[in-house]
Design a protein around this motif. Structure first.
Motif, PDB file in Angstrom:
ATOM      1  N   ALA A  47       0.715  -1.045   0.050  1.00  0.00           N
ATOM      2  CA  ALA A  47       0.004  -0.490  -0.175  1.00  0.00           C
ATOM      3  C   ALA A  47       1.102   0.968  -0.087  1.00  0.00           C
ATOM      4  O   ALA A  47       1.612   1.076   0.787  1.00  0.00           O
ATOM      5  N   HIS A  48       0.413   2.405  -0.761  1.00  0.00           N
ATOM      6  CA  HIS A  48       1.185   3.263  -0.863  1.00  0.00           C
ATOM      7  C   HIS A  48       0.778   4.225  -0.543  1.00  0.00           C
ATOM      8  O   HIS A  48      -0.735   4.872  -1.328  1.00  0.00           O
ATOM      9  N   ASP A  53      -0.518  13.252  -5.568  1.00  0.00           N
ATOM     10  CA  ASP A  53       0.673  12.536  -6.776  1.00  0.00           C
ATOM     11  C   ASP A  53       1.896  12.856  -6.920  1.00  0.00           C
ATOM     12  O   ASP A  53       2.616  12.459  -7.396  1.00  0.00           O
ATOM     13  N   SER A  54       2.133  13.789  -6.014  1.00  0.00           N
ATOM     14  CA  SER A  54       3.623  13.757  -6.321  1.00  0.00           C
ATOM     15  C   SER A  54       4.583  13.603  -5.054  1.00  0.00           C
ATOM     16  O   SER A  54       5.690  12.672  -5.418  1.00  0.00           O
ATOM     17  N   ASP A  71       9.612  11.088   1.461  1.00  0.00           N
ATOM     18  CA  ASP A  71       9.334  12.380   1.914  1.00  0.00           C
ATOM     19  C   ASP A  71       9.825  12.983   2.957  1.00  0.00           C
ATOM     20  O   ASP A  71       9.018  12.731   3.801  1.00  0.00           O
ATOM     21  N   PRO A  72      10.864  13.840   3.313  1.00  0.00           N
ATOM     22  CA  PRO A  72      11.417  14.689   4.446  1.00  0.00           C
ATOM     23  C   PRO A  72      10.203  15.040   5.296  1.00  0.00           C
ATOM     24  O   PRO A  72      10.331  14.803   6.064  1.00  0.00           O
ATOM     25  N   ALA A 102      -2.512  20.846   3.914  1.00  0.00           N
ATOM     26  CA  ALA A 102      -3.794  20.454   3.414  1.00  0.00           C
ATOM     27  C   ALA A 102      -3.420  19.772   1.974  1.00  0.00           C
ATOM     28  O   ALA A 102      -2.609  20.356   1.139  1.00  0.00           O
ATOM     29  N   GLY A 103      -4.752  19.390   1.712  1.00  0.00           N
ATOM     30  CA  GLY A 103      -4.786  18.653   0.218  1.00  0.00           C
ATOM     31  C   GLY A 103      -5.274  17.475  -0.178  1.00  0.00           C
ATOM     32  O   GLY A 103      -5.772  17.007   0.796  1.00  0.00           O
ATOM     33  N   SER A 104      -5.174  16.526  -1.429  1.00  0.00           N
ATOM     34  CA  SER A 104      -5.257  15.159  -1.526  1.00  0.00           C
ATOM     35  C   SER A 104      -4.577  14.430  -1.254  1.00  0.00           C
ATOM     36  O   SER A 104      -3.725  14.079  -1.895  1.00  0.00           O
TER      37      SER A 104
END
Length: 165
Positions: A47-48, A53-54, A71-72, A102-104
């Motif tokens: 699972a990721h 998406d980045s 990601d750090p 905040a975001g997806s």
């Protein structure tokens, strides 16, 4: 003709799950719990979790956490519940929320080609007002979202019916 178009729009809205996301509200400094549940269970799943998406938020490979590509920005702020993996639960807890969080967030379970996304809203705490616990914060369910999309559809259908009458 217009009736046919409205009926097609209705079925697109009902069947299009990709356009519906859960929304979770969190507060700066608090934690947010982002759900990722599968009804299918299999030992040693992959699972990721990804942000917009980045950014790589969290990876579970063969049933174990894999911090190599994280990601750090998320180091020491993420947690999942390994005892729940065998039940299809890959829920992510994100601690010490920042406005930039905040975001997806999307969870991908590769074995089942399953994707679940959650929109995270991060707000500042208002002084003197205690934040609600994670379980009762503003969560928009799929059903609520579909109902809010269908209200204009049904209003248009009623108007069309009245015009024909």
């Amino acid at each position: 003709m217009l009736k046919s178009v409205l009926i097609i729009c209705f079925f697109i809205l009902v069947s299009n799950e990709a356009s519906v996301q859960k929304t979770i509200q969190g507060f700066i400094g608090d934690s947010a719990v982002l759900p990722c549940l599968s009804t299918k269970q299999l030992k040693d799943l992959n699972a990721h979790w990804r942000y917009e998406d980045s950014k790589n938020v969290y990876d579970i490979e063969e049933g174990k956490w894999s911090p190599n590509e994280q990601d750090p920005v998320y180091k020491s702020r993420t947690e999942t519940f390994p005892a729940e993996y065998s039940k299809g639960n890959f829920t992510l807890k994100l601690r010490k929320l920042q406005k930039s969080d905040a975001g997806s967030y999307c969870c991908f379970i590769t074995e089942f080609s399953l994707q679940m996304c959650t929109a995270l809203q991060v707000k500042e705490k208002q002084k003197g007002i205690q934040a609600k616990p994670d379980s009762i914060r503003g969560i928009e369910s799929k059903a609520e979202r579909i109902v809010s999309l269908l209200i204009p559809f049904f209003a248009g259908t009623v108007l069309l019916w009245l015009c024909e009458w």
